[in-house]
Design a protein around this motif. Structure first.
Motif, PDB file in Angstrom:
ATOM      1  N   GLN A  36      30.890  36.999  33.737  1.00 14.70           N
ATOM      2  CA  GLN A  36      29.833  37.617  34.517  1.00 14.70           C
ATOM      3  C   GLN A  36      29.832  37.096  35.935  1.00 14.70           C
ATOM      4  O   GLN A  36      28.778  36.752  36.485  1.00 14.70           O
ATOM      5  N   ALA A  89      39.096  41.128  33.019  1.00 18.69           N
ATOM      6  CA  ALA A  89      38.604  40.665  31.728  1.00 18.69           C
ATOM      7  C   ALA A  89      37.855  39.342  31.894  1.00 18.69           C
ATOM      8  O   ALA A  89      36.769  39.141  31.351  1.00 18.69           O
ATOM      9  N   ASN A 133      36.377  38.197  34.531  1.00 24.21           N
ATOM     10  CA  ASN A 133      35.106  38.440  35.211  1.00 24.21           C
ATOM     11  C   ASN A 133      34.065  39.007  34.258  1.00 24.21           C
ATOM     12  O   ASN A 133      32.896  38.636  34.310  1.00 24.21           O
ATOM     13  N   LEU A 134      34.495  39.905  33.435  1.00 23.73           N
ATOM     14  CA  LEU A 134      33.556  40.530  32.512  1.00 23.73           C
ATOM     15  C   LEU A 134      32.959  39.468  31.600  1.00 23.73           C
ATOM     16  O   LEU A 134      31.753  39.385  31.405  1.00 23.73           O
TER      17      LEU A 134
END
Lengths: 324, 324
Positions: B57, B51, B53-54
């Motif tokens: 980015q 999560a 990382n998402l």
DNA sequence: ACAATGAATTGAAACGTTTCAATGGCAATA
DNA sequence: TATTGCCATTGAAACGTTTCAATTCATTGT
């Protein structure tokens, strides 16, 4: 960044249709599917794994967690693990850490194989759960979500001892590695047990400690010979081949001969051992099979119905060469 | 699964406060922060990396992409890369693939180091971008987001040739590896160049092809001797140490002597080489430095202002031992 | 006493997917 | 023609975070 949304817009369909198309759902007509695929290709769409994983709560990655990449020991094992992991449609990612072990804590993997003495038992227990089962290769820890796959170290040590006894040795020393290593400690334990079993006295003096590297084996042996002059055992078992090789070089350096003056037995049978001078007598560890077994065990934890094609248990074998 | 939401609820604060607290923002009062941290600990909160990382980015992972884990060559290089990567607050993940290269395509990493002949140039070009710069170790490909860090292979081959010429050899053969390997091909190229430079004739017959494994070296040499009887070169340069060792074993197997009858030079200086019988003359590749250089180069691409402490360029050295 | 300042906290959007549930259209049936 | 049922498509929520912008509330200065 090109996202699925862009693809959908370009193809003139909705986001969900695009998603279904990319994933090959049977719901979508072939013509739409083609349209989407074409659009994706045109604008260079690449799925974002992170988003996918977040949604699916699953990465399809298996982690191999090591304490370091050093030493010739691990590559065979990695190959074994890799074979099985790929075969099951997962990816293998290898990771070395000594501190925070972030990739494990933060759920980057669906399952883990652990060979890392930096991880405490309590840490592993806190981290393993239904969504993240662990195979440990370096400790006897066991719980619902943690299973060990261990080498028969004690048996290996016993083999070495018996081999030497058969050759008539009466006083056998041992060179052990760092205390943190499970394999190291259990090899030592097996050695002591077998020695006791045959009613042989083992003086503390004949127990050398090094740290698994060749250098440390060399240094420990050199110092030992310096200190104990002529009062030496006729054979020494080492907890791995690298130390054995170091020890041999140290012995040879003082003009003594291996195996005539001191016989040496190693453990692992790393690739070099057969070419060493003299060729090393050692306990062969089937590293690739070990890796495969571990991976199979992991998939079994992830899916109780999982069928292993071949689940050999790990066994160990004495390679009788020249050194001992 | 315990999420930040649960922590927030338990601590009696909002989601955002919880997030800020966990991440140590200065905005939050110490007392609230403690409350949140305590709550997190109590219910066993672990951040979800996916999560995060998402949202950000960015993964803070560097990938090393290999074609396989096989062979003793890579571990030193991994160590070098690992050192630099950790030092920069990233993690290293090693990954072997031959087909889809999913972890690269789907942006699991913030940067990649590539040593994988399964990846086509076109594939790499399509995958590398601003958010995913690549260092290639196995090809001359260069673009805005792809930079090569290569070994001076040709120079190494030249060193080997000159070493042999100085020893009086007049006819020198070469054993090369598989065509897919950049290092292999450029080593061959360097060999041919240097041979030509000295006006020596190289007949096709003296060019053996194997596949970098010891076995293949053994087999190729054995067959060569069978076919060409007494008409042999007095020295052979091999594109890596493993093949050299195989070749030597084959030569010795026919009763000939190394280096007296045929001198052999290897390439790489893997760990075994010094212990081989006879000790292998070879071109030493500083694998760890190579890894470090590659990693530094990568971080420089990721941040143009990045300062490398030591950015040694990769150089190569002849280790003169017994075999050639 | 009241506005202005500022600090601490919160609400809500966003990241790029997947997928459930809902929609629309169309052919077959009654 | 009206109803049913099916199929392809779509809207919207959800996954667990981070972080901008908005809000609250106490404190200060006038």
């Amino acid at each position: 960044m090109v996202t699925l949304k862009d693809v959908a817009k370009r193809a003139g369909v909705s986001l969900s249709t695009a998603s279904y198309s990319i994933n090959g759902s049977t719901l979508i007509t072939d013509v739409t599917k083609q349209k989407v695929l074409a659009a994706a290709k045109e604008i260079g769409y690449r799925p974002n794994g992170l988003a996918k994983n977040l949604k699916e709560q699953k990465t399809n990655i298996i982690g191999l967690f090591l304490s370091g990449f050093t030493g010739p020991f691990f590559t065979d094992m990695m190959e074994g693990i890799q074979d099985v992991v790929i075969q099951n449609g997962y990816e293998l990612m290898v990771y070395a850490s000594d501190d925070k072990h972030r990739l494990l804590v933060e759920r980057y993997v669906d399952g883990a194989i652990i060979l890392n003495y930096h991880m405490k038992d309590s840490f592993l227990k806190s981290v393993a759960d239904e969504k993240l089962p662990c195979i440990v290769l370096d400790r006897e820890l066991e719980s619902t979500f943690i299973k060990p796959v261990l080498l028969p170290n004690e048996q290996g040590s016993a083999m070495a001892v018996n081999h030497l006894l058969k050759k008539g040795h009466k006083r056998i020393g041992y060179m052990t590695g760092s205390v943190e290593s499970y394999d190291g400690e259990s090899r030592l334990k097996g050695f002591k047990k077998e020695i006791q079993k045959h009613d042989i006295r083992l003086s503390d003096q004949d127990l050398l400690r090094a740290d698994f590297t060749e250098q440390s084996g060399f240094a420990a042996m050199r110092q030992y010979i310096d200190e104990h002059g002529q009062d030496l055992p006729s054979a020494i078992v080492c907890a791995n081949d690298e130390m054995a090789m170091g020890a041999i070089r140290a012995i040879q350096g003082t003009g003594l001969k291996v195996p005539e003056d001191i016989a040496i037995i190693g453990f692992d049978d790393i690739y070099v051992s057969q070419y060493f001078n003299p060729p090393l007598t050692t306990i062969k560890v089937p590293r690739k099979e070990w890796g495969k077994t571990a991976a199979h065990a992991l998939f079994k934890m992830m899916d109780p119905d999982y069928e292993c094609d071949i689940d050999e248990s790990v066994s160990v074998e004495l390679m009788s060469r020249t050194s001992g």
